[in-house]
Scaffold this motif. Structure first.
Motif, mmCIF file in Angstrom:
data_model
loop_
_atom_site.group_PDB
_atom_site.id
_atom_site.type_symbol
_atom_site.label_atom_id
_atom_site.label_comp_id
_atom_site.label_asym_id
_atom_site.label_seq_id
_atom_site.Cartn_x
_atom_site.Cartn_y
_atom_site.Cartn_z
ATOM 1 N N GLU A 50 -0.630 0.878 6.358
ATOM 2 C CA GLU A 50 -0.477 0.087 5.129
ATOM 3 C C GLU A 50 -0.768 0.920 3.891
ATOM 4 O O GLU A 50 -0.079 0.787 2.871
ATOM 5 C CB GLU A 50 -1.409 -1.124 5.154
ATOM 6 N N LEU A 51 -1.780 1.781 3.969
ATOM 7 C CA LEU A 51 -2.103 2.646 2.837
ATOM 8 C C LEU A 51 -0.951 3.599 2.523
ATOM 9 O O LEU A 51 -0.602 3.814 1.352
ATOM 10 C CB LEU A 51 -3.379 3.439 3.121
ATOM 11 N N LEU A 52 -0.339 4.159 3.559
ATOM 12 C CA LEU A 52 0.780 5.078 3.363
ATOM 13 C C LEU A 52 1.958 4.351 2.728
ATOM 14 O O LEU A 52 2.552 4.853 1.768
ATOM 15 C CB LEU A 52 1.191 5.722 4.688
ATOM 16 N N ASP A 53 2.287 3.176 3.218
ATOM 17 C CA ASP A 53 3.389 2.403 2.626
ATOM 18 C C ASP A 53 3.102 2.056 1.170
ATOM 19 O O ASP A 53 3.984 2.142 0.317
ATOM 20 C CB ASP A 53 3.641 1.116 3.418
ATOM 21 N N ALA A 54 1.886 1.644 0.885
ATOM 22 C CA ALA A 54 1.523 1.292 -0.486
ATOM 23 C C ALA A 54 1.633 2.501 -1.410
ATOM 24 O O ALA A 54 2.145 2.396 -2.538
ATOM 25 C CB ALA A 54 0.108 0.717 -0.530
ATOM 26 N N LEU A 55 1.180 3.663 -0.946
ATOM 27 C CA LEU A 55 1.260 4.872 -1.757
ATOM 28 C C LEU A 55 2.714 5.265 -2.009
ATOM 29 O O LEU A 55 3.083 5.622 -3.126
ATOM 30 C CB LEU A 55 0.502 6.017 -1.091
#
Length: 89
Positions: A50-55
């Motif tokens: 989720e962090l990677l997608d958000a970034l």
């Protein structure tokens, strides 16, 4: 690489494949590691898709020009981190 956003879970001892209860554990933390450290790393690992997608979405949504030099450097750092997470050298 596209990854299921909710693929991993953290159970207090290690990282598990959330979609397959019979799969081998993805990562197990050593017994000598303090529980607060296990929790911090486990939660970070479990949230990493989720962090990677958000970034990625944040970087895509930012304007190309007109940003301060400091923000441009942060964006470049984010792009490098994304590439590293996706396996680039």
């Amino acid at each position: 690489m596209t990854m299921n956003k909710e693929r991993f879970s953290y159970d207090g001892m290690g990282i598990n494949d959330k979609n397959d209860e019979y799969a081998a554990r993805v990562a197990t933390f050593p017994s000598g590691m303090l529980q607060p450290d296990k929790d911090a790393l486990g939660n970070l690992f479990a949230a990493s898709p989720e962090l990677l997608d958000a970034l990625k979405n944040l970087v895509k949504s930012l304007p190309i020009v007109g940003l301060s030099l400091a923000v441009e450097k942060d964006i470049q750092s984010a792009i490098i981190a994304i590439r590293k997470a996706e396996g680039a050298k």
